[in-house]
Enzyme design. Structure first.
Site, mmCIF file in Angstrom:
data_model
loop_
_atom_site.group_PDB
_atom_site.id
_atom_site.type_symbol
_atom_site.label_atom_id
_atom_site.label_comp_id
_atom_site.label_asym_id
_atom_site.label_seq_id
_atom_site.Cartn_x
_atom_site.Cartn_y
_atom_site.Cartn_z
ATOM 1 C CD GLU A 17 -5.442 -1.637 -5.696
ATOM 2 O OE1 GLU A 17 -5.193 -0.459 -5.974
ATOM 3 O OE2 GLU A 17 -5.815 -2.481 -6.569
ATOM 4 C CG HIS A 54 -6.660 0.865 -13.064
ATOM 5 N ND1 HIS A 54 -6.076 1.614 -14.077
ATOM 6 C CD2 HIS A 54 -5.804 0.925 -12.013
ATOM 7 C CE1 HIS A 54 -4.909 2.074 -13.656
ATOM 8 N NE2 HIS A 54 -4.723 1.674 -12.406
ATOM 9 C CD GLU A 96 -5.109 3.771 -6.588
ATOM 10 O OE1 GLU A 96 -4.780 2.602 -6.856
ATOM 11 O OE2 GLU A 96 -4.701 4.764 -7.242
ATOM 12 C CG HIS A 120 -2.830 -4.802 -8.179
ATOM 13 N ND1 HIS A 120 -2.600 -4.694 -9.526
ATOM 14 C CD2 HIS A 120 -2.897 -3.536 -7.691
ATOM 15 C CE1 HIS A 120 -2.508 -3.416 -9.852
ATOM 16 N NE2 HIS A 120 -2.692 -2.682 -8.766
ATOM 17 N NE ARG A 121 -5.059 -2.498 -11.593
ATOM 18 C CZ ARG A 121 -4.450 -2.070 -12.674
ATOM 19 N NH1 ARG A 121 -4.862 -2.492 -13.849
ATOM 20 N NH2 ARG A 121 -3.465 -1.194 -12.633
ATOM 21 C CE LYS A 139 -6.430 3.952 -9.927
ATOM 22 N NZ LYS A 139 -4.964 4.105 -9.941
ATOM 23 C CG ASP A 195 -7.931 0.676 -8.937
ATOM 24 O OD1 ASP A 195 -7.013 1.243 -8.330
ATOM 25 O OD2 ASP A 195 -7.794 -0.421 -9.529
ATOM 26 C CG ASP A 245 -1.487 -8.080 -11.296
ATOM 27 O OD1 ASP A 245 -2.066 -7.255 -10.571
ATOM 28 O OD2 ASP A 245 -0.734 -7.743 -12.246
HETATM 29 O O1 G3P Z 1 -2.613 0.596 -4.959
HETATM 30 C C1 G3P Z 1 -1.480 0.130 -5.621
HETATM 31 C C2 G3P Z 1 -1.612 0.217 -7.110
HETATM 32 O O2 G3P Z 1 -2.863 -0.299 -7.459
HETATM 33 C C3 G3P Z 1 -1.467 1.616 -7.625
HETATM 34 O O3 G3P Z 1 -1.349 1.670 -9.022
HETATM 35 O O4 G3P Z 1 -2.175 2.020 -11.296
HETATM 36 O O5 G3P Z 1 -2.371 -0.227 -10.272
HETATM 37 O O6 G3P Z 1 -3.819 1.643 -9.497
HETATM 38 P P1 G3P Z 1 -2.490 1.251 -10.058
HETATM 39 CA CA CA Z 2 -4.957 0.656 -7.759
#
Ligand code: G3P
Ligand code: CA
Length: 240
Positions: A33, A48, A108, A6-7, A110, A35, A228
């Site tokens: 993943e 993000h 993702e 994640h990120r 945004k 953003d 993470d």
């Molecule tokens: O894509 C899953 C998650 O990343 C969505 O929430 O706020 O971490 O971008 P956020």
């Molecule tokens: Ca995200």
């Protein structure tokens, strides 16, 4: 069960930086993943928040800076001194890291605060340039963005992000249409998700950093989770 960093590996590196994605590119996990936002001069950047305040030494909205202006700031020091000098990456720069790996890339959009008109076409062009059509998943909390992606490129996998529970996820996602359902950890344990899984929906869960929850999600038959700290979760779910 698949894992997505994640990120990037954001537990140990500044989120959404090349350092975080390079670390992920070395791991035996399903994917990553990230953003995406759009700069004042129409460049796709990986960050993000709508502003650079939390994850840099600057301040202001991404949309109000050109890429060159954004590059003047440091996106690593806020996390730890050793990452001083990390820059804000473009989407193309991150995709480049994964060109020769097996990883899937969850992009993702945004677009839930600022719509960033035209972002879908820009992202699709970048994916085509890097020949990653089969490896990407485009997700968004803004489901109109997913409709736009579907209209332009119906062969790309899309995923609807949900912050809340729906009574009937599969009927709703079919109307967008989107291929997968991405839900928060608390939502994953609610009955509508069990029902969606019975209907063979693809369900991925964000953001899971506790091994106990990861094990429970695996038992439920969840296909993937965003974490993470992929190495810690990988160790945990592979234990008996
Ligand atoms: O894509 C899953 C998650 O990343 C969505 O929430 O706020 O971490 O971008 P956020
Ligand atoms: Ca995200």
């Amino acid at each position: 069960m698949d894992l997505f960093a994640h990120r990037g590996v954001s537990a140990h590196y500044p989120e959404n930086t090349k350092a975080a994605f390079y670390a992920a590119s070395k791991l035996p996990i399903a994917g990553i993943e990230l953003d995406v936002h759009v700069t004042a001069d129409g460049e796709l950047v990986v960050i993000h928040d709508e502003t650079i305040d939390r994850t840099s030494n600057g301040s202001g909205y991404v949309k109000d800076f050109t890429l060159q202006q954004l590059r003047a700031y440091d996106y690593g020091s806020w996390f730890a001194a050793q990452f001083q000098g990390e820059s804000i990456p473009t989407l193309g720069e991150v995709l480049e890291i994964f060109v020769a790996t097996h990883h899937r890339i969850n992009i993702e959009l945004k677009t839930d605060v600022f719509p960033y008109e035209g972002i879908e076409a820009l992202v699709l062009k970048e994916i085509a340039t890097h020949q990653m059509t089969e490896r990407v998943i485009i997700s968004s909390f803004n489901h109109e963005s997913l409709q736009t992606v579907y209209q332009m490129a119906p062969y790309i996998e899309t995923a609807a992000l949900f912050a809340e529970v729906l009574v009937d996820f599969t009927t709703y996602t079919a109307t967008i249409p989107a291929n997968a359902i991405h839900v928060s950890l608390p939502t994953a344990f609610r009955k509508p998700i069990a029902t969606a899984l019975e209907k063979e929906a693809t369900v991925r869960v964000y953001t899971v950093n506790d091994v106990k929850y990861a094990q429970q999600l695996q038992q439920l038959g969840i296909q993937a989770l965003f974490t993470d700290d992929p190495e810690a979760i990988l160790d945990g779910i592979n234990k008996d």
